[in-house]
Design an enzyme around this catalytic site. Structure first.
Site, short mmCIF file in Angstrom:
data_model
loop_
_atom_site.label_atom_id
_atom_site.label_comp_id
_atom_site.label_asym_id
_atom_site.label_seq_id
_atom_site.Cartn_x
_atom_site.Cartn_y
_atom_site.Cartn_z
CD GLU A 103 -1.73 -5.72 0.22
OE1 GLU A 103 -2.28 -6.70 0.74
OE2 GLU A 103 -0.57 -5.35 0.51
CB ALA A 148 -0.92 -0.02 1.21
CG HIS A 196 -6.94 -6.55 2.38
ND1 HIS A 196 -7.03 -5.99 3.63
CD2 HIS A 196 -5.64 -6.89 2.23
CE1 HIS A 196 -5.85 -5.98 4.21
NE2 HIS A 196 -4.98 -6.53 3.38
CD GLU A 242 0.35 -9.83 3.22
OE1 GLU A 242 1.23 -8.98 3.34
OE2 GLU A 242 -0.85 -9.53 3.12
CG ASP A 266 -4.57 -9.85 0.92
OD1 ASP A 266 -5.38 -10.70 1.32
OD2 ASP A 266 -3.52 -9.59 1.53
#
Length: 288
Positions: A149, A107, A185, A244, A182
C-alpha cells in the site's frame, strides 16, 4: 470488480465479531470483507473453519490487511525486529489457506502508524527490500498476492507515491508482489490521481477507496470517481475495490486514523448500514 469494506467500519476498536460482520456486509451488498491480518493468527481452527463456511455460503471473498507493529518492522536497524516481522508475515501467509484467502495487503514494508523517529530512507529501504524478499518466497509458494500500500507522507516516509511503489516492487523482484492504490492517500501525494492508476497498470493488485476526508465514496465531491472507474476498466483491473471508511471518533481506530470529530452525522447502527449499502451501489453504478 468486487466491492467490499474494511471490517472496522462499525466500531472504534481494531476487532470485531467476524461471522456477524460478514453477514452484515453481505446484507449491505458487499462481495468482500477485509479482515485484520493478525486476527488470522489469533482465531482458532474452529473459528476459521466457521468463517470459511460462511464466506462460501454468502459467496464472498476475504482479503487480509495489515499495518505491522513497530516491533515487526521489516526496515528496522535491529535484525531481531526484522526477523520477527518476517516470521509474522510468513505465518499469516501460511494460515490464509484456512479461509481460502489469496490477497494480503497493507504497508507491510515497514510499520504503521509510523512515529518518524528513524527516517533514514535509503538505509531502511534497503533493509525492507531484503526482508521482503524472504516474505515473498513464502507468498510465491502459497500462491498469495502481496499488495504493497502506498501511504501519504503523514503516515509513512518509505513509499509515498505510485512511482516509489513500482520501484519497490522492482527491487524485490517477486511475481507475488503487486501495488495497492488508495484514493485517500493518492489524493494527497499524486500529481495526477487518475493517472496514478494508469501508471500502475497491470501491476495494480488491490484498490482502497474513500473520500478525501475518509468518508464513504459518494459522500463528497473531491474525488473523480467516474474517471477512476474508467481508468480501472481501461487497465483491465478486475480485483477487489475495498472501502476504508472511518466515520467514528474515539478508540484506537479513531486515534490511529486521526478522526477527531463524528463524521457519521450521529448515525446509529441502522443508518451506518444504509450508508454502506448506498456506497456499494454508488461504486457499482459509477465504476460500471
Amino acid at each position: 470488480m468486487k466491492f467490499g469494506s474494511l471490517y472496522s467500519y462499525w466500531g472504534t476498536e481494531w476487532n470485531c465479531d467476524y461471522p456477524a460482520t460478514l453477514k452484515r456486509m453481505k446484507d449491505a451488498g458487499c462481495d468482500v470483507l477485509e479482515m485484520g491480518a493478525t486476527h488470522i493468527l489469533e482465531l482458532g481452527d474452529a473459528a476459521l473453519s466457521e468463517l470459511r463456511a460462511l464466506k462460501n455460503e454468502y459467496d464472498m471473498e476475504i482479503t487480509l490487511n495489515i499495518g505491522p507493529a513497530k516491533d515487526k518492522d521489516l526496515a528496522s536497524r535491529d535484525p531481531q525486529i526484522r526477523k520477527a516481522g518476517i516470521e509474522q508475515l510468513s505465518a499469516i501467509i501460511r494460515r490464509m489457506k484456512r479461509i481460502d484467502a489469496k490477497t494480503f495487503i497493507g504497508a507491510m514494508y515497514s510499520y504503521w502508524p509510523c512515529d518518524f523517529t528513524d527516517t533514514d530512507k535509503p538505509g531502511n529501504w534497503g533493509r525492507s527490500v531484503e526482508s521482503m524478499k524472504e516474505v515473498a518466497k513464502v507468498a510465491e509458494a502459497e500462491g498469495v498476492s502481496l499488495c504493497q500500500e502506498v501511504l501519504n507522507r503523514f503516515e509513512s516516509y518509505l513509499v509515498n507515491t505510485v512511482d516509489e511503489g513500482l520501484k519497490y516492487l522492482d527491487d524485490v523482484g517477486s511475481p507475488s508482489m503487486k501495488l495497492l492504490i488508495d484514493t485517500f492517500h493518492a489524493n494527497i501525494e499524486e500529481d495526477d490521481l487518475v493517472g496514478a492508476f494508469y501508471q500502475a497498470g497491470d501491476r495494480l493488485g488491490h484498490v482502497h477507496v474513500g473520500e478525501a476526508n475518509r468518508k464513504l465514496p459518494g459522500m463528497g465531491k473531491n474525488i473523480p470517481w467516474v474517471r477512476i472507474g474508467k481508468a480501472l476498466h481501461e487497465i483491465h483491473y478486475d480485483g477487489a475495490v475495498v472501502m476504508e471508511p472511518f466515520l467514528l471518533a474515539g478508540g484506537p481506530v479513531g486515534n490511529d486514523c486521526k478522526v477527531w470529530r463524528d463524521l457519521s452525522g450521529g448515525a446509529d447502527g441502522a443508518k451506518m448500514d444504509r450508508y454502506l449499502a448506498d456506497a456499494v451501489r454508488f461504486l457499482r453504478e459509477t465504476f460500471a
